[in-house]
Enzyme design. Structure first.
Site, PDB file in Angstrom:
ATOM      1  N   ARG A 134      10.923 -19.442  12.413  1.00 58.31           N
ATOM      2  CA  ARG A 134      11.011 -19.344  10.950  1.00 58.31           C
ATOM      3  C   ARG A 134      10.528 -17.977  10.464  1.00 58.31           C
ATOM      4  O   ARG A 134      11.068 -17.418   9.504  1.00 58.31           O
ATOM      5  CB  ARG A 134      10.178 -20.467  10.331  1.00 58.31           C
ATOM      6  N   ASN A 138       6.703 -18.377   1.578  1.00 56.25           N
ATOM      7  CA  ASN A 138       6.085 -17.872   2.807  1.00 56.25           C
ATOM      8  C   ASN A 138       4.649 -18.325   3.012  1.00 56.25           C
ATOM      9  O   ASN A 138       4.045 -18.013   4.045  1.00 56.25           O
ATOM     10  CB  ASN A 138       6.133 -16.341   2.825  1.00 56.25           C
ATOM     11  N   HIS A 188      12.638 -15.582   7.949  1.00 54.38           N
ATOM     12  CA  HIS A 188      12.100 -15.147   6.664  1.00 54.38           C
ATOM     13  C   HIS A 188      11.927 -13.633   6.609  1.00 54.38           C
ATOM     14  O   HIS A 188      11.999 -13.045   5.530  1.00 54.38           O
ATOM     15  CB  HIS A 188      10.762 -15.844   6.393  1.00 54.38           C
TER      16      HIS A 188
END
Length: 326
Positions: A63, A95, A67
Site C-alpha cells: 500500500r 495516509n 500511495h
C-alpha cells in the site's frame, strides 16, 4: 577543415540536446548491478524479517508503494515528514494508517553502510512492494529501477489523488486514467486487497443508514454485513479495531479477493463496484478462475504503476535519510 559559425552553433545545439536527453534516463532492471549489487537482496532481507514477524506488514508495504506513486509519481514523497509550515503527504487523512515506514528506513540505513548515496528511497519502496507480494505467495517479478527521490510533499495532493474506498467504478476508472493506467489495470491492481486489513471507518457507511430505503448496502452479503456490524459497532472510532479485507486467507496473496466480490463480499464500495459494469465484472470473473493470468497481469500492472512520473537522471536527489530532503 574549419567549421563555420553556423556549424559550430549547430554542434552546440546538438550537444545540449544529447545532454538533456541523457539526463532523462529510463528505469532499467538491474540498475544497481555495478554501483550497489547488494541493493535488492538487502531490501528483501529486511522485508523477509518483517513479514516473518508480522505477516500483515506485507500489505502495508504494498500500500505504501501505491500511495507513493499516485501522488507526484513514485518519488518517495510519502516518506517525507511534515513541518510547521507544510503538512506532508504522510499526515493526509488517507495516509494516516499507512504502515511500513520503519522497514524502508532501516533498509535505507543498511544500504548507506555499503553503498553510500546510491540507492533511492523510491526504489527501496518499489523493491519492498515486490518482495511483499512474493513473500506472501504471490508472483515475483523484475522491478526496473533508477528512480530518484522528490523534494516536495503536500497533504492536499494526497487527498486529491488517492482513490477513496467509497469510490464508484467511474470515479476509479478516471482516477487511474489520470495516472496513465487503464481500467483493466485498475481491476488488476485492486487485487492487492487480497491481503491486508482495514479500519472500520473505511466501510462503516455500508453498514449504517446506507440510504433512505436501506440501512445496509444491498450489494453487501447479509451474513458478512452482520459479522462486520459486530466487529465494528456503530460509532466505533477505536483505531485499533481492524478487519481483514479477505477473511479467508488474509495474509496470502491469491485470487480470493475476486472470489469474494463474485459473492458480494467485497469489503469496500470500491471493491464491490467492480461488479457494476460488464467491462470490469468480466475481468473479475476471469481472475476468480485463473490465478496464473491474474498473477502475470498484476506483475505487469505493478511495473506500469511504478513508472508513474518517475524522477531519473539528474532530477530529484538521492536522499541520505528517507524522511527528510538533503
Amino acid at each position: 577543415m574549419a567549421l563555420t559559425i553556423k556549424q559550430k552553433l549547430l554542434c552546440l545545439v546538438l550537444y545540449i540536446c544529447i545532454f538533456i536527453d541523457g539526463s532523462k534516463a529510463q528505469l532499467q532492471v538491474g540498475f544497481y548491478n555495478l554501483t550497489c549489487p547488494q541493493a535488492e537482496s538487502i531490501v528483501r532481507q529486511e522485508v523477509s524479517k518483517a513479514v516473518a514477524s508480522d505477516p500483515s506488514i506485507a500489505a502495508g508495504l504494498l500500500r505504501l508503494h501505491f500511495h507513493d506513486c499516485f501522488v507526484r509519481g513514485c518519488d518517495a514523497s510519502v516518506m517525507l515528514v511534515s513541518y510547521p509550515w507544510n503538512q506532508a503527504e504522510m499526515d493526509a487523512i488517507p495516509n494516516q494508517s499507512l504502515r511500513g515506514y520503519d522497514i524502508i528506513w532501516y533498509a535505507k540505513w543498511q544500504l548507506e553502510q555499503v553503498c553510500q548515496g546510491i540507492v533511492s528511497c523510491a526504489d527501496i519502496i518499489a523493491f519492498a512492494a515486490r518482495d511483499s507480494v512474493s513473500l506472501t505467495g504471490g508472483i515475483t517479478y523484475d522491478v526496473p529501477s533508477g528512480r530518484r527521490d522528490g523534494t516536495i510533499s503536500r497533504a492536499s495532493e494526497a487527498l486529491a489523488n488517492l482513490p477513496p474506498p467509497f469510490a464508484d467504478v467511474n470515479t476509479l476508472t478516471q482516477m487511474f486514467a489520470n495516472k496513465g493506467l487503464s481500467q483493466d489495470d485498475m481491476v488488476t491492481l485492486s487485487g492487492a486487497h487480497t491481503i491486508g486489513q482495514s479500519h472500520c471507518s473505511s466501510f462503516s457507511s455500508r453498514l449504517n443508514n446506507f440510504s433512505p430505503n436501506s440501512s445496509i448496502d444491498p450489494t453487501l452479503d447479509s451474513t458478512l454485513a452482520s459479522e462486520l456490524s459486530q466487529q465494528c459497532p456503530q460509532h466505533n472510532t477505536d483505531p485499533k479495531t481492524v478487519v481483514s479485507m479477505d477473511p479467508v486467507t488474509p495474509n496470502t496473496f491469491d485470487i480470493n479477493y475476486y472470489k469474494n466480490i463474485l459473492t458480494n463480499k467485497g469489503l469496500f464500495t470500491s471493491d464491490q463496484t467492480l461488479m457494476s459494469i460488464n467491462a470490469t465484472s468480466s475481468l473479475v470473473t476471469k481472475y476468480a478462475q485463473d490465478s496464473a493470468t491474474f498473477m502475470s497481469n498484476f506483475a505487469a500492472a505493478m511495473v506500469k504503476m511504478g513508472n508513474i512520473d518517475v524522477l531519473t537522471g539528474t532530477s530529484g536527489e538521492i536522499r541520505t535519510w528517507c524522511h527528510v530532503t538533503n
